[in-house]
Design a protein around this motif. Structure first.
Motif, PDB file in Angstrom:
ATOM      1  N   VAL A 182       2.391  -9.226  69.913  1.00 40.71           N
ATOM      2  CA  VAL A 182       2.929  -8.465  68.786  1.00 40.71           C
ATOM      3  C   VAL A 182       3.566  -9.452  67.818  1.00 40.71           C
ATOM      4  CG1 VAL A 182       4.532  -6.663  68.075  1.00 40.71           C
ATOM      5  CG2 VAL A 182       3.384  -6.512  70.302  1.00 40.71           C
ATOM      6  N   ILE A 183       2.944  -9.600  66.661  1.00 43.49           N
ATOM      7  CA  ILE A 183       3.424 -10.569  65.677  1.00 43.49           C
ATOM      8  C   ILE A 183       3.415  -9.904  64.312  1.00 43.49           C
ATOM      9  CG2 ILE A 183       2.994 -12.798  64.572  1.00 43.49           C
ATOM     10  CD1 ILE A 183       1.677 -13.738  67.110  1.00 43.49           C
ATOM     11  N   GLU A 184       4.587  -9.716  63.749  1.00 41.70           N
ATOM     12  CA  GLU A 184       4.640  -9.005  62.466  1.00 41.70           C
ATOM     13  C   GLU A 184       4.758  -9.948  61.280  1.00 41.70           C
ATOM     14  OE1 GLU A 184       7.460  -5.859  63.056  1.00 41.70           O
ATOM     15  OE2 GLU A 184       6.034  -4.795  64.351  1.00 41.70           O
ATOM     16  N   ASP A 185       5.043 -11.206  61.534  1.00 36.37           N
ATOM     17  CA  ASP A 185       5.176 -12.179  60.453  1.00 36.37           C
ATOM     18  C   ASP A 185       3.818 -12.389  59.790  1.00 36.37           C
ATOM     19  OD1 ASP A 185       5.406 -14.666  58.980  1.00 36.37           O
ATOM     20  OD2 ASP A 185       7.288 -14.933  60.062  1.00 36.37           O
ATOM     21  N   GLU A 186       3.796 -12.154  58.479  1.00 35.20           N
ATOM     22  CA  GLU A 186       2.503 -12.229  57.774  1.00 35.20           C
ATOM     23  C   GLU A 186       1.939 -13.641  57.687  1.00 35.20           C
ATOM     24  OE1 GLU A 186       2.791 -10.329  54.028  1.00 35.20           O
ATOM     25  OE2 GLU A 186       2.851  -8.300  54.882  1.00 35.20           O
ATOM     26  N   ARG A 187       2.771 -14.621  57.910  1.00 35.63           N
ATOM     27  CA  ARG A 187       2.276 -16.000  57.859  1.00 35.63           C
ATOM     28  C   ARG A 187       1.506 -16.359  59.131  1.00 35.63           C
ATOM     29  NH1 ARG A 187       8.122 -18.429  56.840  1.00 35.63           N
ATOM     30  NH2 ARG A 187       8.491 -16.648  58.204  1.00 35.63           N
ATOM     31  N   ALA A 188       1.649 -15.528  60.153  1.00 33.64           N
ATOM     32  CA  ALA A 188       1.054 -15.870  61.456  1.00 33.64           C
ATOM     33  C   ALA A 188      -0.425 -15.502  61.537  1.00 33.64           C
ATOM     34  CB  ALA A 188       1.822 -15.168  62.564  1.00 33.64           C
ATOM     35  N   HIS A 189      -1.159 -16.258  62.320  1.00 30.50           N
ATOM     36  CA  HIS A 189      -2.539 -15.912  62.606  1.00 30.50           C
ATOM     37  C   HIS A 189      -2.834 -16.152  64.089  1.00 30.50           C
ATOM     38  CE1 HIS A 189      -6.555 -14.800  61.402  1.00 30.50           C
ATOM     39  NE2 HIS A 189      -6.915 -15.574  62.400  1.00 30.50           N
ATOM     40  N   VAL A 190      -3.512 -15.178  64.692  1.00 31.60           N
ATOM     41  CA  VAL A 190      -3.835 -15.267  66.118  1.00 31.60           C
ATOM     42  C   VAL A 190      -5.337 -15.222  66.306  1.00 31.60           C
ATOM     43  CG1 VAL A 190      -3.471 -14.251  68.398  1.00 31.60           C
ATOM     44  CG2 VAL A 190      -1.748 -13.928  66.618  1.00 31.60           C
ATOM     45  N   GLU A 191      -5.862 -16.119  67.110  1.00 35.11           N
ATOM     46  CA  GLU A 191      -7.236 -16.019  67.603  1.00 35.11           C
ATOM     47  C   GLU A 191      -7.151 -15.762  69.099  1.00 35.11           C
ATOM     48  OE1 GLU A 191     -10.731 -16.576  66.865  1.00 35.11           O
ATOM     49  OE2 GLU A 191     -10.124 -16.026  64.846  1.00 35.11           O
ATOM     50  N   ASN A 192      -7.740 -14.680  69.531  1.00 37.77           N
ATOM     51  CA  ASN A 192      -7.692 -14.334  70.946  1.00 37.77           C
ATOM     52  C   ASN A 192      -8.967 -14.720  71.667  1.00 37.77           C
ATOM     53  OD1 ASN A 192      -5.113 -12.827  71.090  1.00 37.77           O
ATOM     54  ND2 ASN A 192      -6.130 -11.458  69.630  1.00 37.77           N
ATOM     55  N   ILE A 193      -8.825 -15.280  72.855  1.00 36.12           N
ATOM     56  CA  ILE A 193      -9.964 -15.457  73.753  1.00 36.12           C
ATOM     57  C   ILE A 193      -9.692 -14.535  74.942  1.00 36.12           C
ATOM     58  CG2 ILE A 193     -11.204 -17.037  75.295  1.00 36.12           C
ATOM     59  CD1 ILE A 193     -11.702 -17.898  72.506  1.00 36.12           C
ATOM     60  N   ARG A 194     -10.468 -13.488  75.028  1.00 42.98           N
ATOM     61  CA  ARG A 194     -10.213 -12.479  76.054  1.00 42.98           C
ATOM     62  C   ARG A 194     -11.320 -12.541  77.091  1.00 42.98           C
ATOM     63  NH1 ARG A 194      -5.935 -10.807  74.571  1.00 42.98           N
ATOM     64  NH2 ARG A 194      -5.338  -9.811  72.612  1.00 42.98           N
ATOM     65  N   LEU A 195     -11.118 -13.406  78.088  1.00 39.31           N
ATOM     66  CA  LEU A 195     -12.176 -13.622  79.076  1.00 39.31           C
ATOM     67  C   LEU A 195     -12.467 -12.354  79.861  1.00 39.31           C
ATOM     68  CD1 LEU A 195     -11.112 -17.180  80.287  1.00 39.31           C
ATOM     69  CD2 LEU A 195     -12.925 -16.596  78.679  1.00 39.31           C
ATOM     70  N   ALA A 196     -11.430 -11.687  80.357  1.00 46.20           N
ATOM     71  CA  ALA A 196     -11.658 -10.500  81.187  1.00 46.20           C
ATOM     72  C   ALA A 196     -12.296  -9.369  80.376  1.00 46.20           C
ATOM     73  CB  ALA A 196     -10.353 -10.043  81.830  1.00 46.20           C
ATOM     74  N   ASP A 197     -11.858  -9.200  79.136  1.00 44.68           N
ATOM     75  CA  ASP A 197     -12.456  -8.147  78.290  1.00 44.68           C
ATOM     76  C   ASP A 197     -13.951  -8.395  78.106  1.00 44.68           C
ATOM     77  OD1 ASP A 197      -9.837  -7.393  78.052  1.00 44.68           O
ATOM     78  OD2 ASP A 197      -9.857  -7.175  75.880  1.00 44.68           O
ATOM     79  N   SER A 198     -14.297  -9.645  77.870  1.00 45.90           N
ATOM     80  CA  SER A 198     -15.705  -9.995  77.657  1.00 45.90           C
ATOM     81  C   SER A 198     -16.526  -9.714  78.919  1.00 45.90           C
ATOM     82  CB  SER A 198     -15.785 -11.481  77.267  1.00 45.90           C
ATOM     83  OG  SER A 198     -17.099 -11.950  77.331  1.00 45.90           O
ATOM     84  N   LEU A 199     -15.969 -10.074  80.071  1.00 48.57           N
ATOM     85  CA  LEU A 199     -16.692  -9.858  81.328  1.00 48.57           C
ATOM     86  C   LEU A 199     -16.835  -8.359  81.620  1.00 48.57           C
ATOM     87  CD1 LEU A 199     -18.090 -11.244  83.682  1.00 48.57           C
ATOM     88  CD2 LEU A 199     -15.882 -11.415  84.843  1.00 48.57           C
ATOM     89  N   MET A 200     -15.803  -7.587  81.281  1.00 50.67           N
ATOM     90  CA  MET A 200     -15.894  -6.126  81.480  1.00 50.67           C
ATOM     91  C   MET A 200     -16.953  -5.520  80.562  1.00 50.67           C
ATOM     92  SD  MET A 200     -11.999  -4.721  81.921  1.00 50.67           S
ATOM     93  CE  MET A 200     -10.853  -5.481  83.076  1.00 50.67           C
ATOM     94  N   ALA A 201     -17.041  -6.004  79.324  1.00 47.34           N
ATOM     95  CA  ALA A 201     -18.070  -5.495  78.406  1.00 47.34           C
ATOM     96  C   ALA A 201     -19.459  -5.805  78.962  1.00 47.34           C
ATOM     97  CB  ALA A 201     -17.895  -6.103  77.019  1.00 47.34           C
ATOM     98  N   LEU A 202     -19.605  -6.988  79.543  1.00 42.59           N
ATOM     99  CA  LEU A 202     -20.890  -7.356  80.156  1.00 42.59           C
ATOM    100  C   LEU A 202     -21.164  -6.442  81.363  1.00 42.59           C
ATOM    101  CD1 LEU A 202     -23.307  -9.266  80.198  1.00 42.59           C
ATOM    102  CD2 LEU A 202     -21.952 -10.871  81.555  1.00 42.59           C
ATOM    103  N   ARG A 203     -20.116  -6.161  82.124  1.00 48.01           N
ATOM    104  CA  ARG A 203     -20.258  -5.255  83.274  1.00 48.01           C
ATOM    105  C   ARG A 203     -20.803  -3.904  82.815  1.00 48.01           C
ATOM    106  NH1 ARG A 203     -21.925  -2.952  86.304  1.00 48.01           N
ATOM    107  NH2 ARG A 203     -21.336  -2.155  88.364  1.00 48.01           N
ATOM    108  N   TYR A 204     -20.291  -3.413  81.685  1.00 44.98           N
ATOM    109  CA  TYR A 204     -20.773  -2.160  81.126  1.00 44.98           C
ATOM    110  C   TYR A 204     -22.271  -2.273  80.808  1.00 44.98           C
ATOM    111  CZ  TYR A 204     -21.658   1.667  77.934  1.00 44.98           C
ATOM    112  OH  TYR A 204     -22.186   2.776  77.340  1.00 44.98           O
ATOM    113  N   HIS A 205     -22.643  -3.352  80.141  1.00 48.26           N
ATOM    114  CA  HIS A 205     -24.008  -3.460  79.631  1.00 48.26           C
ATOM    115  C   HIS A 205     -25.060  -3.618  80.720  1.00 48.26           C
ATOM    116  CE1 HIS A 205     -23.359  -3.215  75.374  1.00 48.26           C
ATOM    117  NE2 HIS A 205     -22.336  -4.043  75.472  1.00 48.26           N
ATOM    118  N   ILE A 206     -24.694  -4.271  81.830  1.00 47.84           N
ATOM    119  CA  ILE A 206     -25.716  -4.417  82.866  1.00 47.84           C
ATOM    120  C   ILE A 206     -25.885  -3.139  83.668  1.00 47.84           C
ATOM    121  CG2 ILE A 206     -25.499  -6.936  83.056  1.00 47.84           C
ATOM    122  CD1 ILE A 206     -23.985  -6.389  85.704  1.00 47.84           C
ATOM    123  N   GLY A 207     -24.937  -2.185  83.493  1.00 42.96           N
ATOM    124  CA  GLY A 207     -25.102  -0.885  84.127  1.00 42.96           C
ATOM    125  C   GLY A 207     -25.026  -0.923  85.638  1.00 42.96           C
ATOM    126  N   LYS A 208     -25.832  -0.159  86.299  1.00 45.54           N
ATOM    127  CA  LYS A 208     -25.843   0.045  87.763  1.00 45.54           C
ATOM    128  C   LYS A 208     -24.881   1.136  88.197  1.00 45.54           C
ATOM    129  CE  LYS A 208     -25.969  -3.225  90.727  1.00 45.54           C
ATOM    130  NZ  LYS A 208     -26.146  -4.417  91.569  1.00 45.54           N
TER     131      LYS A 208
END
Lengths: 208, 208
Positions: A182-208
């Motif tokens: 949570v960052i409200e300062d407008e000067r701030a910038h965040v780049e997120n690397i969400r490993l678990a989110d990405s793996l869960m999205a892949l889990r969705y796509h491969i189905g089963k």
């Protein structure tokens, strides 16, 4: 610098252009048409022209793009020709891998310090940097004013450390913690690397 | 399973919902309104309702969402309640960190094998798995049919190994190599983690 108001989706594509143009240069290719660029990037030729027009063009009708020049210009737009400073917070497995695996120079950065709270590893060397004590983080940041903090810490502590960093004038965050910062300062910038989110999205796509 | 045609942007949000609902459960929260969910997710309440309607709703007018039930249902939609199988290709620094740092079970996976071509580390143990010889990759895949290959190898070799895996019936790829993989088989799905691209985008945003 031109193009500060360029849309985020265009900016997201710039590193991909840059990377592909690097590959072309390595192969000795000197020019490329927007059609060829488009095919590789999974975009249309007109989208490519639009993207690059945001930054003032570079192409010549009927000739295409000069690979060297285009790569140089995109690198300059991204800021890769100058070094910003980054510090790493958290020197566990993931943090140490990031410190050694990433080519910071190529991405326009220099890694200048590493912090951890674990007394057992404070003073150890990672790459060519010694791990510093987290207790010294604020003092260091107020003095050195690093541009970016790389957050490789468990999510329980991520937010409080971000607040501490913001108070010291650090406004860039490369966030590997699963926490939504949570960052409200407008000067701030965040780049997120969400490993678990990405793996869960892949889990969705491969189905089963 | 419902929702196979749901848009990719909704699917991208599901892991974030799931994660936030887990945090709420840990705090003992039993229900949440779409407005509160929206505020946390940086979305509008109507967008939240739309997202969750894709999967058949779950909310009750005036009551909000039951946190336990919603988390369970989203987990089920993602497929986290069953284990798909993953193999790791490349057991260098990055590969070993992925193998030990990621909670595969939580993401609906089990890591079942690790491959590398470096004879010096073949036979070494990472977590509870032994590193196997890349030469045995095809035979293994034809027999075990793993669902996903985690690509932690240099980009020079990424494409040829992907082609080999496709030929063996592996269609899911979690790609950490900087290479854009060319995959025309419609059964395949790729999730890319582009560390350098993300850092370059951040370099752009901090300016200087």
């Amino acid at each position: 610098m031109a193009g500060r108001t360029v849309s985020n989706s265009v900016i997201r594509r710039l590193p991909r252009y840059y990377r592909f143009l690097s590959e072309l240069r390595q192969k000795g290719t000197t020019r490329i048409s927007s059609g060829e660029l488009a095919a590789h990037m999974n975009l249309t030729a007109s989208q490519i022209r639009q993207d690059l027009n945001c930054f003032g063009g570079f192409g010549q009708q009927g000739y295409g793009y000069n690979v060297d020049q285009l790569q140089y210009e995109i690198g300059r737009i991204l800021g890769l020709d100058t070094e910003a400073t980054a510090i790493l917070i958290g020197a566990g497995n993931l943090g140490q891998t990031i410190a050694t695996h990433i080519n910071f120079k190529k991405c326009g950065f220099k890694l200048v310090a590493i912090f951890d709270q674990n007394e057992k590893i404070i003073g150890d060397t990672v790459g060519d940097l010694k791990i510093s004590d987290m207790k010294d983080l604020s003092a260091y940041c107020r003095k050195v004013k690093p541009d970016v903090a790389i957050m490789c810490i468990p999510r329980a502590h991520a937010q409080e450390i971000v607040d501490e960093l913001l108070a010291c004038g650090v406004f860039g965050f490369w966030n590997f913690s699963q926490r939504d910062l949570v960052i409200e300062d407008e000067r701030a910038h965040v780049e997120n690397i969400r490993l678990a989110d990405s793996l869960m999205a892949l889990r969705y796509h491969i189905g089963k």
